[in-house]
Design a protein around this motif. Structure first.
Motif, mmCIF file in Angstrom:
data_model
loop_
_atom_site.group_PDB
_atom_site.id
_atom_site.type_symbol
_atom_site.label_atom_id
_atom_site.label_comp_id
_atom_site.label_asym_id
_atom_site.label_seq_id
_atom_site.Cartn_x
_atom_site.Cartn_y
_atom_site.Cartn_z
ATOM 1 N N VAL A 22 15.454 -24.607 -46.397
ATOM 2 C CA VAL A 22 14.674 -25.496 -45.547
ATOM 3 C C VAL A 22 13.600 -24.661 -44.883
ATOM 4 C CG1 VAL A 22 14.689 -26.879 -43.436
ATOM 5 C CG2 VAL A 22 16.496 -27.179 -45.126
ATOM 6 N N ALA A 44 10.177 -29.658 -44.439
ATOM 7 C CA ALA A 44 10.827 -29.741 -43.137
ATOM 8 C C ALA A 44 10.024 -30.660 -42.216
ATOM 9 C CB ALA A 44 10.957 -28.347 -42.518
ATOM 10 N N ARG A 45 10.710 -31.610 -41.595
ATOM 11 C CA ARG A 45 10.036 -32.610 -40.765
ATOM 12 C C ARG A 45 10.281 -32.333 -39.292
ATOM 13 N NH1 ARG A 45 11.525 -38.291 -43.908
ATOM 14 N NH2 ARG A 45 10.571 -37.745 -45.926
ATOM 15 N N VAL A 89 17.222 -28.298 -37.826
ATOM 16 C CA VAL A 89 17.793 -28.031 -39.145
ATOM 17 C C VAL A 89 19.300 -28.222 -39.049
ATOM 18 C CG1 VAL A 89 18.165 -26.306 -40.940
ATOM 19 C CG2 VAL A 89 15.965 -26.403 -39.738
ATOM 20 N N ASN A 121 16.257 -32.704 -42.381
ATOM 21 C CA ASN A 121 16.212 -31.267 -42.636
ATOM 22 C C ASN A 121 17.614 -30.721 -42.829
ATOM 23 O OD1 ASN A 121 13.392 -31.336 -42.215
ATOM 24 N ND2 ASN A 121 13.680 -31.144 -40.004
#
Length: 474
Positions: free
Chosen positions: A412, A418-419, A428, A439
């Motif tokens: 990630v 990745a948002r 995460v 994520n």
């Protein structure tokens, strides 16, 4: 813990002890040989093991990599990875999922080696060359800007000691203090669909001895020096990693390899004190070793040396359970403890400007990370990893392999979807079971470690002013 040469060679004895050595600062006289006990042997073996470990490790790694067999390449040739590493225990230690790597060994003993790199058109490329003591001689990090970690077309000439002559016009000269050097070219990959573009860049990288580069000869075949001890070690532990092979050496095998490597690879920086200590117990560059008849002291010193090279030095940066190398990595000077630890745990690591790898094995409460649990790593809006390139997090087993049960997306980061949250923060989620958030980082269903990689990190990542956030169990 040992941090430099002075501590390395004075930690276990003082001038007041009979084991003192005349060349240590503050010593007024040299005790006779009959005054010494076997305690000095243990101390000197341990200290010298830490000192010589990177050179012996690099020699074993070179011998395993140079050739025409599977997974090998001739000297002055790069071996290009053609695919991302497969899932499973056969992976290289802490294999990166972000780049395709091209690896090779240079021999500058008879003539310079010329390296040509292409324009990467903004794509991240990290090229570096290390001497046989693992000091970084040259890397592309100085070319990175705040907007891109790409490189432009360039030619570099790696020149061995004592060579004189003309180099290709426009080539940057880099002097190499050792006969051999290790080269790595890592090119950013955005997944399997991106491999064609990466391979095109790989093919554009050229490595050749000067005479081949200029067309004076059609080919070159140079074989690095190899000792009998190296052959014996390779035969005994051919299936192990270079670190495992070095760990399997007895004292005679280890110091024989060190003695045979020293003439072509003198200490950098020069250190007559370290060589004096080696000679005290029968290790002289280029000669057969003649260790003292004190097997228990030698075995104890070897065991102490083994422990030291895998013990985190006191100047390793730590925060929120993570640990990582600071500003001194890649150019160690007399910091032998840091140099040995870096070689043992992150072989080939670059400088503070090349890359940062932060490792964590425990959650915020001090419990071992395990894929059966669910964890969250929360990056505040103004605390995202500071990079000029990009960053990623990957989960590995305790042994450094990718989990066999993990799906295809194993990392990630900011280059693979990745948002962020609405406030600009980023979470995460780490677990072997798919999480609800976007994520999700797949983890092996066992005890694990996480590695946060910062490619072309900014200064605050390695001076300690920025720290990775804690891993919090949910």
């Amino acid at each position: 813990m040992i941090k430099n040469r002075q501590e390395l060679f004075s930690l276990h004895w003082t001038c007041a002890s009979l084991a003192g050595l005349a060349f240590l600062a503050g010593c007024a006289s040299t005790p006779s040989a009959t005054q010494k006990t076997t305690g000095w042997i243990k101390d000197e073996v341990a200290d010298s093991y830490v000192f010589g470990y990177p050179l012996v490790l690099m020699g074993v790694a070179r011998d395993a990599a140079v050739g025409t067999g599977p997974g090998q390449a001739p000297v002055n040739t790069l071996r290009h990875a053609q695919a991302l590493p497969p899932i499973g225990a056969a992976n290289p230690l802490l294999a990166s999922l972000d780049t395709l790597d091209s690896i090779g060994w240079l021999d500058v003993g008879s003539e310079p080696v010329i390296v040509s790199l292409p324009d990467s058109h903004g794509r991240y490329v990290d090229a570096r060359v290390l001497d046989m003591w693992t000091n970084v001689l040259w890397s592309t990090s100085s070319q990175f800007t705040t907007r891109t970690a790409g490189i432009k077309t360039q030619t570099i000439a790696f020149v061995g000691p004592g060579w004189q002559g003309d180099l290709p016009k426009g080539a940057l000269r880099v002097d190499v203090p050792t006969r051999n050097a290790w080269m790595s070219v890592r090119i950013q990959s955005n997944g399997t669909r991106d491999l064609t573009a990466v391979k095109k860049l790989q093919r554009a990288v050229r490595v050749a001895p000067l005479s081949v580069y200029t067309g004076e000869t059609r080919s070159a075949s140079i074989t690095p020096p190899r000792s009998n001890a190296a052959d014996a070690a390779a035969a005994a532990a051919a299936s192990g990693t270079p670190a495992a092979q070095v760990a399997a050496l007895d004292a005679n095998g280890f110091f024989s390899q060190l003695a045979q490597a020293l003439p072509d690879n003198p200490p950098t920086p020069a250190d007559p004190h370290a060589l004096k200590i080696l000679s005290d117990f029968g290790v002289t560059p280029g000669d057969p070793v003649n260790l003292p008849s004190a097997p228990e002291a030698i075995a104890a010193g070897l065991a102490d040396g083994h422990e030291r090279v895998v013990t985190p030095p006191s100047n390793l940066l730590t925060g929120n359970g993570w640990s990582w190398f600071g500003d001194g990595v890649g150019n160690y000077g007399l910091d032998y403890a840091m140099r040995a630890y870096a070689a043992a745990t992150q072989p080939g690591i670059g400088t503070k400007d090349d890359e940062m790898r932060a490792v964590v094995t425990q959650d915020s409460e001090g419990h071992a990370l395990n894929g059966a649990n669910r964890y969250v790593i929360h990056f505040a809006p103004n605390q995202l990893p500071p990079v000029r390139g990009f960053w990623s997090i990957t989960a590995y087993t305790k042994d450094g392999a990718l989990g066999e049960s993990a799906p295809g997306r194993l990392a990630v980061g900011d280059r693979n979807g990745a948002r962020r949250n609405r406030d600009g923060s980023l979470d995460v989620t780490v677990s072997s079971a798919r999480g609800k958030g976007g994520n999700w980082l797949p983890a092996p269903r066992t005890d694990l470690q996480l590695v946060l990689r910062l490619y072309a990190p900014k200064p605050q990542a390695t001076d300690g002013s920025w720290q990775p956030p804690a891993v919090v169990r949910q």
